[in-house]
Motif scaffolding. Sequence first.
Motif, PDB file in Angstrom:
ATOM      1  N   ASN A 166      98.016  13.740   4.414  1.00  0.00           N
ATOM      2  CA  ASN A 166      97.145  14.542   5.284  1.00  0.00           C
ATOM      3  C   ASN A 166      96.285  13.710   6.228  1.00  0.00           C
ATOM      4  O   ASN A 166      95.067  13.897   6.313  1.00  0.00           O
ATOM      5  N   PRO A 167      96.868  12.797   7.016  1.00  0.00           N
ATOM      6  CA  PRO A 167      96.041  11.917   7.855  1.00  0.00           C
ATOM      7  C   PRO A 167      95.432  12.584   9.076  1.00  0.00           C
ATOM      8  O   PRO A 167      94.515  12.024   9.679  1.00  0.00           O
ATOM      9  N   TYR A 168      95.933  13.785   9.459  1.00  0.00           N
ATOM     10  CA  TYR A 168      95.472  14.424  10.701  1.00  0.00           C
ATOM     11  C   TYR A 168      94.480  15.552  10.451  1.00  0.00           C
ATOM     12  O   TYR A 168      94.025  16.191  11.392  1.00  0.00           O
ATOM     13  N   ARG A 169      94.147  15.790   9.208  1.00  0.00           N
ATOM     14  CA  ARG A 169      93.354  16.957   8.843  1.00  0.00           C
ATOM     15  C   ARG A 169      92.034  17.048   9.616  1.00  0.00           C
ATOM     16  O   ARG A 169      91.625  18.134  10.036  1.00  0.00           O
ATOM     17  N   GLU A 170      91.370  15.917   9.827  1.00  0.00           N
ATOM     18  CA  GLU A 170      90.051  15.933  10.483  1.00  0.00           C
ATOM     19  C   GLU A 170      90.150  16.129  11.994  1.00  0.00           C
ATOM     20  O   GLU A 170      89.123  16.225  12.667  1.00  0.00           O
ATOM     21  N   LEU A 171      91.361  16.188  12.547  1.00  0.00           N
ATOM     22  CA  LEU A 171      91.523  16.268  13.999  1.00  0.00           C
ATOM     23  C   LEU A 171      91.821  17.686  14.473  1.00  0.00           C
ATOM     24  O   LEU A 171      92.506  17.880  15.473  1.00  0.00           O
ATOM     25  N   ASP A 206      98.874  19.558   7.428  1.00  0.00           N
ATOM     26  CA  ASP A 206      98.027  19.837   8.586  1.00  0.00           C
ATOM     27  C   ASP A 206      98.509  19.053   9.796  1.00  0.00           C
ATOM     28  O   ASP A 206      98.541  17.815   9.764  1.00  0.00           O
ATOM     29  N   PHE A 207      98.895  19.784  10.872  1.00  0.00           N
ATOM     30  CA  PHE A 207      99.321  19.163  12.130  1.00  0.00           C
ATOM     31  C   PHE A 207     100.442  18.163  11.868  1.00  0.00           C
ATOM     32  O   PHE A 207     100.353  16.972  12.155  1.00  0.00           O
ATOM     33  N   HIS A 208     101.493  18.733  11.325  1.00  0.00           N
ATOM     34  CA  HIS A 208     102.640  17.968  10.834  1.00  0.00           C
ATOM     35  C   HIS A 208     103.177  16.990  11.871  1.00  0.00           C
ATOM     36  O   HIS A 208     103.274  17.311  13.056  1.00  0.00           O
ATOM     37  N   ASN A 209     103.505  15.821  11.422  1.00  0.00           N
ATOM     38  CA  ASN A 209     104.184  14.813  12.226  1.00  0.00           C
ATOM     39  C   ASN A 209     105.668  14.853  11.862  1.00  0.00           C
ATOM     40  O   ASN A 209     106.028  14.537  10.739  1.00  0.00           O
ATOM     41  N   VAL A 232      80.974  11.352  15.011  1.00  0.00           N
ATOM     42  CA  VAL A 232      82.095  10.600  15.578  1.00  0.00           C
ATOM     43  C   VAL A 232      83.271  11.533  15.847  1.00  0.00           C
ATOM     44  O   VAL A 232      83.955  11.428  16.872  1.00  0.00           O
ATOM     45  N   LEU A 233      83.507  12.472  14.920  1.00  0.00           N
ATOM     46  CA  LEU A 233      84.672  13.349  15.037  1.00  0.00           C
ATOM     47  C   LEU A 233      84.537  14.371  16.162  1.00  0.00           C
ATOM     48  O   LEU A 233      85.538  14.719  16.803  1.00  0.00           O
ATOM     49  N   ALA A 234      83.327  14.872  16.413  1.00  0.00           N
ATOM     50  CA  ALA A 234      83.167  15.957  17.388  1.00  0.00           C
ATOM     51  C   ALA A 234      83.686  15.578  18.774  1.00  0.00           C
ATOM     52  O   ALA A 234      84.521  16.300  19.348  1.00  0.00           O
ATOM     53  N   PRO A 235      83.275  14.464  19.377  1.00  0.00           N
ATOM     54  CA  PRO A 235      83.831  14.115  20.694  1.00  0.00           C
ATOM     55  C   PRO A 235      85.302  13.728  20.633  1.00  0.00           C
ATOM     56  O   PRO A 235      86.033  13.945  21.601  1.00  0.00           O
ATOM     57  N   ALA A 236      85.747  13.174  19.500  1.00  0.00           N
ATOM     58  CA  ALA A 236      87.170  12.825  19.368  1.00  0.00           C
ATOM     59  C   ALA A 236      88.024  14.084  19.408  1.00  0.00           C
ATOM     60  O   ALA A 236      89.062  14.124  20.084  1.00  0.00           O
TER      61      ALA A 236
END
Length: 411
Positions: free
Chosen positions: A221-226, A189-192, A306-310
């Motif tokens: 998968n560190p970016y999955r929540e973004l 997810d959202f590959h670096n 927390v995630l929604a505004p981020a």
Amino acid sequence: MTTITQTRTATATSPAETSTLPPISRLSRRLSEPRGFGDQTLIVPRPDAIRLLGGIPAPEALPVPDIARVSTELWTDPAAATAALQYSSATGFTGLREWIARREGVDPARVVITNGGLHGLSLAVLTVVERGATVAVDDPIFPLFLRVLELATDAVLPIPVDGDGLDVEALAARLAAGERIGAVYTVPDFHNPSQGTLTTDGRRALVALAEQYGFYLLIDNPYRELRFAGDDQGLRPFHESDRAIVVNTFTKTLGPGWRVGWLVLPEQLVPPVIRLRNRLDGHSSTVTQTLIEHLVLTDDGWFDRVLAPARALYAERAFALVDALEAELPGAFRTVRPEGGLFLWPRLTDDRVDAAALADRAAAHGVLYQQGEFFASGPDRWEASRHLRLAYGDRTPEELREAVRRLAAAF
């Protein structure tokens, strides 16, 4: 074998007056060798340089007031504070593991708390990668994983990554031709650095290959929540397989300073991971687990608030960066608007442009970014070298627009 000697000043030299230190291990020597991930430029940056270098969370996105509140509550409660300063279990706090398991859709018994994402990757590599085995990896790749992989092997099989994530068909072709691997590493997810996201069909096909050829999947998968646009491709294909290890972390959501992440393991791998961990660090910080558990369990909707505004913040920054490139440097780059994550991976359209010289000129003009060639996992670095990796997470829209104006001046 190379040794390091220490000599003492004396009027005469004798064997008794020269001590020889024991050599460091073969692994330590190998890990100390340069691997090509050094500084990208010799230009000294301007004091006002704008750095688009790392996947750093926006300071505004971190829930500092809530962290301050629960910290105060912890340290003013003697019983809770004393408990937070004691040992805890190798698997991690039960409540925190259960909360993660609900979000992941798995049995809590499969969740192990780690000291961040790299620690989880290290445990996974040491558990399932035989020494010297070949591991298929993203090309381009998150380069720190290659350093983790050196704990077990230097043998990598680069597999291309594009807008749809890992090229599973290319991997299948290599396997059909006789290549044998011990594991596959990918960021789905959202590959670096490439921004790509592996499709649901691609995830199923990757799992099918792992089960057919008998290797493990290391799913970072560190970016999955973004995610701030597009459709979630889901984790079910990985969680339903006994060949997939999913690695995640609070680094990109609550901040890297926590050093708290987790593994979702196939049931048969939980005992060997715990046995390994008991020989390394024992357990994650009891203090940080206490604070995070309190944050996410006291109010079950807190983390999503927390995630929604981020997500909105990162969307604004990503789109501001793309729009600025199109306005200031029309036709110079081929870009894809991100759907999430913290990186843009624009490609130079003119192959005559010297990418390294451009990076030096950009640094002289006060904008720093990572050159694409440093993310290549194989010997052919050309395609990666045509890209820039621009990190936008901790830069404001105005800073991003100014960075692009400086990049335009460098052109």
